[in-house]
Design an enzyme around this catalytic site. Structure first.
Site, short mmCIF file in Angstrom:
data_model
loop_
_atom_site.label_atom_id
_atom_site.label_comp_id
_atom_site.label_asym_id
_atom_site.label_seq_id
_atom_site.Cartn_x
_atom_site.Cartn_y
_atom_site.Cartn_z
CG ASN A 36 3.25 18.24 -19.92
OD1 ASN A 36 2.85 17.79 -18.84
ND2 ASN A 36 4.33 19.00 -20.03
CE LYS B 217 3.26 22.50 -19.66
NZ LYS B 217 3.74 23.80 -20.11
CG HIS C 157 8.58 20.22 -19.78
ND1 HIS C 157 8.55 21.55 -19.41
CD2 HIS C 157 7.63 20.08 -20.73
CE1 HIS C 157 7.60 22.17 -20.10
NE2 HIS C 157 7.04 21.30 -20.91
CD GLU D 275 6.45 24.13 -17.78
OE1 GLU D 275 5.93 23.11 -17.32
OE2 GLU D 275 5.88 24.87 -18.62
CD GLU E 18 7.36 21.28 -25.02
OE1 GLU E 18 6.16 21.20 -25.30
OE2 GLU E 18 7.78 21.28 -23.85
N GLY F 76 3.26 28.39 -23.14
CA GLY F 76 2.30 29.08 -22.29
C GLY F 76 2.18 30.57 -22.56
CB SER G 100 1.42 28.68 -27.81
OG SER G 100 1.86 29.32 -26.62
P1 13P Z 1 1.59 25.11 -23.80
O1 13P Z 1 0.93 24.28 -24.88
O2 13P Z 1 0.67 25.43 -22.66
O3 13P Z 1 2.29 26.29 -24.38
O4 13P Z 1 2.72 24.16 -23.13
C1 13P Z 1 3.62 23.51 -23.95
C2 13P Z 1 4.38 22.53 -23.14
O5 13P Z 1 5.20 22.91 -22.33
C3 13P Z 1 4.06 21.11 -23.31
O6 13P Z 1 5.00 20.30 -22.66
#
Ligand code: 13P
Length: 260
Positions: A13, A15, A105, A107, A177, A183, A222
């Protein structure tokens, strides 16, 4: 390791990273690395999820160079068309040969106020257009500390999948997740990831019977080249949803091939 019946899906992803020039460079680097290792092996798939403005560029690169990767998107609107300024429909994504669409997601749930109902409608749209949804679920730190993680995650799974057929559920991917692991550099332990992925599978089987249990369940949060193999070794972890580490070709290629 996940059962051979289900197979493994590693997804990157991106982002809000990689304009179309950067996306082209990244996909070419990834392609060269994966090719030098003989491609993505049988029983394993890998998808990349660039931002909307880079989708067409990545699609063209994948198709013209036979890159061993599937195209994914990060979101879609639930409606096929209409007066929704700034939105992108599942129908438009299907036209670009998108295979997987991330829905819900954390976010988007957090920053765009996406509700369980909206996520479910997006899953409907993705399935309607012959693609597969990757439905993200996960608890925040406070919910985990209060001992509510399993309840929260099962509730999100039920909201997206209740009353669906086992065929629809089997076509889907669920990504566990935990929000506190995204992150932050703090990965869930392999045992915690395994336990929640097993809960998710159990919820799906409870909805539509044993045939629903072949849906793939990913872990995300992560993930790095040095923890990917241990996570993938868990029996209920069928893949990984990778954020930051998917933006570096070498690291992502290592994750795609982890544990082999
Ligand atoms: P990270 O791998 O940067 O922690 O992000 C995970 C994520 O949100 C993937 O959709």
């Amino acid at each position: 390791m996940a059962s051979p019946e289900r197979g493994v899906l590693i997804s990157g992803n991106w982002k809000m990273n990689a304009n179309h020039f950067e996306a082209l460079k990244l996909i070419q680097e990834l392609s060269a690395l994966l090719r030098s290792h003989g491609g993505v092996p049988e029983g394993r798939e890998a998808s990349v999820h660039p931002p909307f403005t880079s989708l067409r560029t990545v699609q063209t690169a994948i198709e013209s160079d036979r890159v061993p990767l599937l195209l994914g998107a990060q979101d879609c609107h639930a409606a096929d068309r209409g007066a929704y300024t700034g939105e992108i429909s599942a129908e438009m994504l299907a036209k670009l040969n998108v295979a997987y669409v991330i829905c819900g997601h954390s976010e988007r749930r957090q920053h765009c106020g996406e509700t369980d109902e909206q996520v479910r409608a997006k899953v409907d749209a993705v399935l309607r257009h012959g693609m597969r949804p990757i439905v993200c679920v996960g608890e925040d730190l406070a919910e985990r500390q209060r001992g509510e993680a399993v309840h929260k995650v099962r509730g999100q799974v039920a909201a997206a999948f209740s009353k669906r057929s086992s065929e629809q559920i089997a076509a889907a991917v669920i990504a566990y997740e935990p929000i506190w692991a995204i992150g932050t550099g703090e990965t869930a332990t392999a045992a915690d990831a395994e336990a929640m992925c097993a809960e998710i599978r159990d919820e799906l089987v409870g909805i539509a019977g044993p045939a629903a249990g072949v849906a793939r369940v990913q872990y995300g949060g992560s993930v790095k080249a040095d923890n990917a193999a241990e996570l993938l070794a868990q029996p209920n972890v069928d893949g990984l949803l990778v954020g930051g580490a998917s933006l570096q070709a070498e690291g992502f290629a290592e994750i795609v091939l982890a544990g082999l």
